[in-house]
Design an enzyme around this catalytic site. Structure first.
Site, PDB file in Angstrom:
ATOM      1  N   ARG A 116       1.021  -1.559   0.392  1.00  9.47           N
ATOM      2  CA  ARG A 116      -0.083   0.127  -0.036  1.00  9.47           C
ATOM      3  C   ARG A 116       0.319   1.277  -0.080  1.00  9.47           C
ATOM      4  O   ARG A 116       0.405   2.259  -0.716  1.00  9.47           O
ATOM      5  CB  ARG A 116      -1.048  -0.028   1.124  1.00  9.47           C
ATOM      6  CG  ARG A 116      -1.830  -0.941   0.812  1.00  9.47           C
ATOM      7  CD  ARG A 116      -3.035  -1.017   1.626  1.00  9.47           C
ATOM      8  NE  ARG A 116      -4.032  -1.732   1.342  1.00  9.47           N
ATOM      9  CZ  ARG A 116      -5.123  -2.599   2.070  1.00  9.47           C
ATOM     10  NH1 ARG A 116      -4.820  -2.566   3.849  1.00  9.47           N
ATOM     11  NH2 ARG A 116      -6.624  -2.824   1.950  1.00  9.47           N
TER      12      ARG A 116
ATOM     13  N   GLY B 242      -9.661  -8.906  -1.274  1.00  6.82           N
ATOM     14  CA  GLY B 242      -8.172  -8.698  -0.839  1.00  6.82           C
ATOM     15  C   GLY B 242      -8.041 -10.346  -0.429  1.00  6.82           C
ATOM     16  O   GLY B 242      -6.734 -10.374  -0.785  1.00  6.82           O
TER      17      GLY B 242
ATOM     18  N   GLY C 212     -13.372  -3.755   0.503  1.00  8.76           N
ATOM     19  CA  GLY C 212     -14.793  -3.427   0.366  1.00  8.76           C
ATOM     20  C   GLY C 212     -15.273  -2.251  -0.635  1.00  8.76           C
ATOM     21  O   GLY C 212     -16.412  -2.245  -1.402  1.00  8.76           O
TER      22      GLY C 212
ATOM     23  N   LYS D 201     -19.258 -16.563   1.279  1.00 15.21           N
ATOM     24  CA  LYS D 201     -20.594 -16.731   1.610  1.00 15.21           C
ATOM     25  C   LYS D 201     -20.948 -15.899   0.428  1.00 15.21           C
ATOM     26  O   LYS D 201     -20.738 -14.888  -0.695  1.00 15.21           O
ATOM     27  CB  LYS D 201     -20.261 -15.064   2.239  1.00 15.21           C
ATOM     28  CG  LYS D 201     -20.917 -15.786   3.388  1.00 15.21           C
ATOM     29  CD  LYS D 201     -20.776 -15.071   5.163  1.00 15.21           C
ATOM     30  CE  LYS D 201     -22.491 -14.906   5.386  1.00 15.21           C
ATOM     31  NZ  LYS D 201     -23.138 -14.371   6.173  1.00 15.21           N
TER      32      LYS D 201
END
Ligand code: AMP
Length: 392
Positions: free
Chosen positions: A35, A349, A372, A200
């Site tokens: 990052r 991720g 996200g 999920k």
């Protein structure tokens, strides 16, 4: 397209750059500086244009005094200084005299990094709750605001949405690159194939609903495949089931019969452990079986579907990639993508971590770092951090 740092006069100005320096740290050491590296193009551009740089970022979550020590941003100043081969002044404060003095003493091309913006969360969640007094104060320290923190673009924080309310604002080069690559998926070269995996289904309903009409095929693996397989009537044994998403799976399978490709074989274990599994046809699973990876026939079917693709988007691993016995399906497909002539975008991720472990990162078109933020953008939601940034 949003205004970027290249569309704004920054010469000799105090430029606040909201970076994403939320790096993993273990025993006080940065374990992955990706990052920080990704923030360098914007920082270097601003230095080349004689700006005075005031850098801000959050790091981890700060709920207790102890969290402050764990999430002290000073380690980032050290690494950034090494990468730039240039002094970075670290100010161990998020407001007050020391900070104001450091900024008023700045000359062109100086860099000040201020302490973790989430230190302000300790009393009243001022950063994460987008406290406008705090945002106004931070904005008063600079003259121009550059939002280059792609990973927090889906959140309204004082240090992004807040500051951009009060200053002429634009996005940085990392955000520009991410938006360009991801928006390409809304108007892709066809065939456009989506690969979905991970745990999920519920987390990905928005993404599926938004991209399904735009794509030619969706290949589904990972834990989430089992909810689809259950919806098709198969016995999935002890495999992962996302009960609340079952009716959604039934509905989209019915409406998109030809578009959705599910595993035909899986690698099973009878427990969630990293020991060698058994390859089974999807019709052969018994009550004790837990599917932890896609099988070789499924890998071949996925490859055949991907062979002619022009655009590919992939979110979520096809098996429990953290286990060496169940990473093969994910790695086989990742490697195949480096051999074909398609633009591949990886987002989220876990698949990015899998690609990095498999050493294919540099061979693909775009690796989205957002988690996200990437998902929300692909779901078609407006990213809050872009709200106050004008179009070109
Ligand atoms: P997500 O955040 O939804 O993309 O999920 C990523 C997680 O899904 C990883 O930690 C994987 O280990 C997990 N995962 C992938 N395949 C399976 C599977 N067949 N069973 C259980 N977990 C899985």
């Amino acid at each position: 397209m949003k205004k970027t740092v290249k569309d704004i006069n920054i010469n000799s100005k105090k430029v606040i750059i909201r970076c994403d320096f939320n790096v993993p740290i273990k025993d006080g050491k940065i374990t992955d500086d990706t990052r920080i590296v990704k923030s360098l193009p914007t920082i270097k551009y601003c230095l080349e244009h004689n700006a005075k740089l005031i850098l801000m970022s959050h790091l981890g979550r700060v709920k207790t005094e102890e969290d402050k020590t764990k999430n002290d941003l000073s380690v980032v100043a050290t690494r950034l200084s090494e990468l730039l081969e240039k002094h970075v002044t670290f100010v161990n404060a998020t407001r007050g005299e020391e900070l104001e003095e450091a900024i008023s003493n700045m000359k062109d091309k100086d860099i000040v990094l201020i302490q973790n913006t989430r230190y302000e969360d300790l009393e009243g969640k001022k950063e994460s709750g987008c406290d406008m007094e705090l945002a106004k104060y931070w904005a008063s320290l600079g003259e121009v605001f550059v939002n280059d923190a792609f990973g927090t673009l889906h959140r309204a924080h004082a240090s992004n949405v807040g500051i951009s309310t009060y200053l002429p604002s634009c996005v940085g080069l990392l955000v520009e690159q991410e938006l360009n690559a991801l928006s390409y998926l809304f108007n892709p070269d066809r065939p456009f194939i989506i690969i979905l995996g991970g745990a999920k289904v519920s987390d990905k309903i928005g993404l599926i609903e938004n991209l399904l009409p735009k794509c030619d095929k969706i290949l589904i693996g990972g834990g989430m495949a089992f909810t689809f397989l259950k919806a098709e009537g198969y016995n999935i044994g002890n495999s992962l089931l996302d009960e609340e998403a079952l009716s959604f799976c039934k509905k989209i399978l019915k409406e998109n019969e030809d578009k959705i490709i599910l595993p035909v074989d899986v690698v099973c274990n009878d427990e969630y452990i990293d020991t060698k599994g058994t390859i089974k046809d999807i019709t052969e699973l018994t009550d004790n079986d837990m599917g932890l990876d896609i099988g070789p026939n499924t890998v071949n079917i996925f490859k055949n579907n991907l062979a002619s693709a022009k655009t590919i988007m992939w979110n979520g691993p096809l098996g429990v990639y953290e286990f060496k016995n169940y990473v093969k399906g994910t790695n086989d497909v990742l490697t195949y993508l480096t051999e074909i002539n398609a633009k591949t975008v990886l987002g989220g991720g876990d698949i990015v971590a899998a690609a990095s472990a498999c050493n294919v990162e540099d061979k693909l078109y775009h690796i989205s770092t957002g988690g996200g933020a990437t998902l929300e953008y692909l779901e078609g939601k407006e990213l809050k951090g872009l709200k106050n940034i004008p179009e070109k």
